[in-house]
Design a protein around this motif. Structure first.
Motif, mmCIF file in Angstrom:
data_model
loop_
_atom_site.group_PDB
_atom_site.id
_atom_site.type_symbol
_atom_site.label_atom_id
_atom_site.label_comp_id
_atom_site.label_asym_id
_atom_site.label_seq_id
_atom_site.Cartn_x
_atom_site.Cartn_y
_atom_site.Cartn_z
ATOM 1 N N ARG A 210 0.990 -1.263 -0.070
ATOM 2 C CA ARG A 210 0.091 -0.143 0.002
ATOM 3 C C ARG A 210 0.834 1.088 -0.024
ATOM 4 N NH1 ARG A 210 -2.598 -2.851 4.077
ATOM 5 N NH2 ARG A 210 -2.089 -1.375 5.744
ATOM 6 N N PHE A 214 0.865 4.495 -2.501
ATOM 7 C CA PHE A 214 0.572 5.797 -2.054
ATOM 8 C C PHE A 214 1.854 6.669 -2.432
ATOM 9 C CE2 PHE A 214 1.559 9.070 1.304
ATOM 10 C CZ PHE A 214 0.299 9.601 1.196
ATOM 11 N N GLY A 218 -0.274 8.654 -4.558
ATOM 12 C CA GLY A 218 -0.962 9.579 -3.654
ATOM 13 C C GLY A 218 -2.286 9.012 -2.973
ATOM 14 N N ASP A 219 -2.418 7.835 -3.282
ATOM 15 C CA ASP A 219 -3.707 7.200 -2.465
ATOM 16 C C ASP A 219 -3.424 5.680 -2.609
ATOM 17 O OD1 ASP A 219 -6.211 6.190 -1.933
ATOM 18 O OD2 ASP A 219 -7.194 7.218 -3.587
ATOM 19 N N SER A 220 -3.380 4.993 -1.347
ATOM 20 C CA SER A 220 -2.939 3.822 -1.379
ATOM 21 C C SER A 220 -4.195 2.708 -1.972
ATOM 22 C CB SER A 220 -2.766 3.236 -0.054
ATOM 23 O OG SER A 220 -3.763 3.590 0.855
ATOM 24 N N LYS A 222 -5.809 2.956 -4.644
ATOM 25 C CA LYS A 222 -6.112 2.994 -6.150
ATOM 26 C C LYS A 222 -6.161 1.537 -6.761
ATOM 27 C CE LYS A 222 -5.524 7.456 -7.641
ATOM 28 N NZ LYS A 222 -6.361 8.114 -8.743
ATOM 29 N N GLN A 272 1.498 6.611 4.210
ATOM 30 C CA GLN A 272 -0.045 6.515 3.957
ATOM 31 C C GLN A 272 -1.273 6.976 5.000
ATOM 32 O OE1 GLN A 272 -1.248 2.225 3.724
ATOM 33 N NE2 GLN A 272 0.946 2.272 3.754
#
Length: 590
Positions: A210, A214, A218-220, A222, A272
């Motif tokens: 994750r 991230f 920028g988003d774990s 996705k 994250q």
């Protein structure tokens, strides 16, 4: 989190520097699935912990003392035979597998030098400890796996050892960008990107997978189809960066704290979670493992021991309830005893017209205003006089039974209240020390057997909880019934203020006044504590009784914590946790 291949790799590198070349001088098995090897190396002594616990599998050097069973398990005895006196030749990790191999140079019973290998397989519920001979044939293992348990791979004495299957995953450190993009293109688009990494490589944990996503997006959370071309490239760069860390041995022992408690660990900083978790770098991976797993295992032990005590106290409470119900039935029967006396007197008044062998007497009941006839059963084997005496005797027995049952019912009610209070304390207890104090209390009360077959670790005596009011007055709260007694009748002064939730089980709360009169705010805060640490904790508008300590008396021969008081006033408190925390500064809970 689970011990992944890279975390294990970092620990292995650290242990290699410490114990390779050392001598095994002790083998212990403190838990069913845990080994502790004493190693003398480089002029120092180390303790190597190998755990095959399904939830806490790991390998590291430890500083934590562990109790050992009086009788060593058979697997421990076997390892002592083959390993004690051996020299650590190597400590390795095959590839990035979740397994570690400790190879020793030993001398057998015939004086011949040979090798033995102890393997830790850190694979969750299938974790195992396996001892191999020089030909890598299994001598024995902690958990034997036969064909009925697994057709894919058996682990039995006499078989040659095989590594666990990797299920077509590649090591994290292998493969180029083309391989990565081909795997990404072939992946299910709906699959989370971190799951894609776990499906493709072994050696990663879900946490690190994750984190790589991230770093790239920028988003774990996705998914594969949501990754842009730039993010795919960034994900590959994140993989390359981690590979470089592994090649350079650049591992940071990071413990993640949530609300002041260890929640995760890693070998690189984790971003994250943002501000929800704090990254703390530890001095070593061994120290990290000690901090993280000791906290978790202590909570598990506390929860398990608490459940054991709750079961014992619940059984005692249920027995007490059944006994009280039976005594109430007997007490109700005693209330009809006057009929026995009347029967005896009517038989005596009618002796002149009775004969031996009668089974009943029908006579006018002169105790009845209407003088209606009554039929009295008789024992035909007794004379009329003996029948009358029997009724008088039964009447006297019932009269005496009522007196005794009145006392027993009161004692039973007090015991039931006491057991309910112990259950309340067990639900609040959060440390092994608090549970140990309650255990001793139950042993002294005869509800648990004393520890005679094993030595229990001595726990430092816990002080009462101490708080300080906003006006600067110390406020003490008892953790259990024994502490309640000690706090109220030994530590408190006669002019101190005593608080307790009204007519429910709860802690004794003492305001240490120092000869002064505490302000109303301090009394309110003490009442909030009394309401919070009571059976009604979490409710609203809880009545709390407030009085001077000198007004509180211990019930003669009563259970711990049971008191009586007559002169008091009652205040209403709301035991919200945020109010208690905001109003009071807890100095210590230990």
């Amino acid at each position: 989190m689970a011990m992944d291949g890279l975390n294990l790799h970092a620990s292995v590198l650290e242990m290699q520097r410490a114990i390779v070349g050392g001598k095994i001088d002790k083998v212990q098995q403190p838990e069913r699935d845990e080994l502790l090897l004493g190693v003398h190396a480089g002029g120092g002594n180390f303790k190597l912990l190998l755990s095959a616990s399904a939830a806490n599998t790991r390998a590291h050097l430890t500083q934590i003392k562990r109790n050992n069973p009086v009788d060593a398990p058979m697997f421990c005895m076997l390892l002592r035979k083959y390993l004690v006196g051996g020299r650590v030749e190597s400590l390795t990790q095959p590839g990035m597998e979740r397994s570690a191999e400790l190879t020793l140079r030993v001398t057998d019973e015939f004086g011949r030098e040979s090798r033995r290998t102890l393997v830790l397989e850190a694979i969750g519920r299938r974790s195992n400890l396996i001892l191999l001979d020089e030909e890598r044939r299994i001598i024995d293992c902690l958990r034997r796996v036969d064909s009925e348990m697994s057709l894919e791979r058996q682990v039995l004495p006499g078989l040659f050892y095989e590594l666990p299957p990797t299920h077509e995953k590649r090591p994290f450190t292998e493969g180029d960008e083309a391989d990565f993009r081909a795997a990404l293109a072939a992946a299910n688009p709906e699959r989370p990107a971190d799951a894609f990494l776990l499906d493709t490589y072994f050696g990663l944990s879900p946490l690190v997978a994750r984190e790589l996503v991230f770093q790239a997006a920028g988003d774990s959370g996705k998914r594969v189809y949501e990754l842009t071309e730039a993010q795919e490239t960034a994900l590959w760069q994140a993989v390359l960066s981690l590979r470089q860390r592994v090649e350079d041995g650049d591992f940071q022992p990071i413990c993640l704290y949530r609300d002041g408690k260890p929640a995760e660990f890693s070998y690189l900083p984790i971003r994250q979670y943002g501000d929800l978790m704090e990254n703390r770098e530890m001095e070593s991976f061994s120290a990290l493992m000690d901090v993280f797993y000791e906290s978790r295992e202590r909570e598990e032990r506390t929860r398990q021991r608490g459940q054991d005590l709750i079961r014992s106290v619940t059984s005692a409470r249920d027995r007490c309830r059944r006994k009280l119900a039976q005594q109430r039935q007997e007490f109700a029967k005693c209330q009809d005893r006057d009929q026995l006396r009347i029967s005896g007197e009517l038989i005596t008044a009618n002796l002149y017209r009775m004969e031996r062998g009668q089974t009943k007497l029908t006579a006018e009941n002169y105790y009845d205003p209407d003088c209606r006839e009554i039929t009295i059963p008789l024992d035909p084997l007794l004379t009329p006089q003996q029948n009358a005496a029997k009724y008088y005797k039964d009447y006297a027995r019932m009269k005496n039974a009522e007196k005794e049952l009145t006392k027993q019912l009161e004692l039973g009610r007090l015991e039931l209240d006491y057991l309910k209070s112990v259950l309340e304390e067990l639900n609040r207890a959060g440390t092994e020390g608090e549970l140990e104090e309650i255990r001793r209390e139950l042993q002294e009360g005869g509800y648990l057997r004393p520890d005679t077959d094993r030595k229990r670790m001595k726990q430092a005596k816990l002080p009462p909880m101490r708080f300080e009011s906003t006006d600067g007055y110390p406020i003490y709260v008892g953790r259990n019934n024994r502490q309640n007694d000690e706090l109220t009748f030994r530590l408190a002064r006669k002019d101190d203020i005593w608080c307790h939730a009204s007519k429910v089980h709860g802690s004794h709360v003492i305001i240490s006044c120092g000869g002064t009169t505490p302000p109303d705010d301090t009394v309110t805060q003490a009442a909030q504590l009394a309401a919070y640490y009571a059976e009604t904790g979490g409710g609203q508008n809880i009545p709390v009784d407030v009085t001077a300590v000198k007004q509180v008396k211990k019930i003669p021969n009563g259970k711990p914590g049971m008191v009586i008081y007559h002169t008091y006033r009652t205040v209403i408190a709301n035991p919200y946790p945020d109010i208690v925390v905001d109003a009071l500064n807890a100095e210590t809970k230990e």
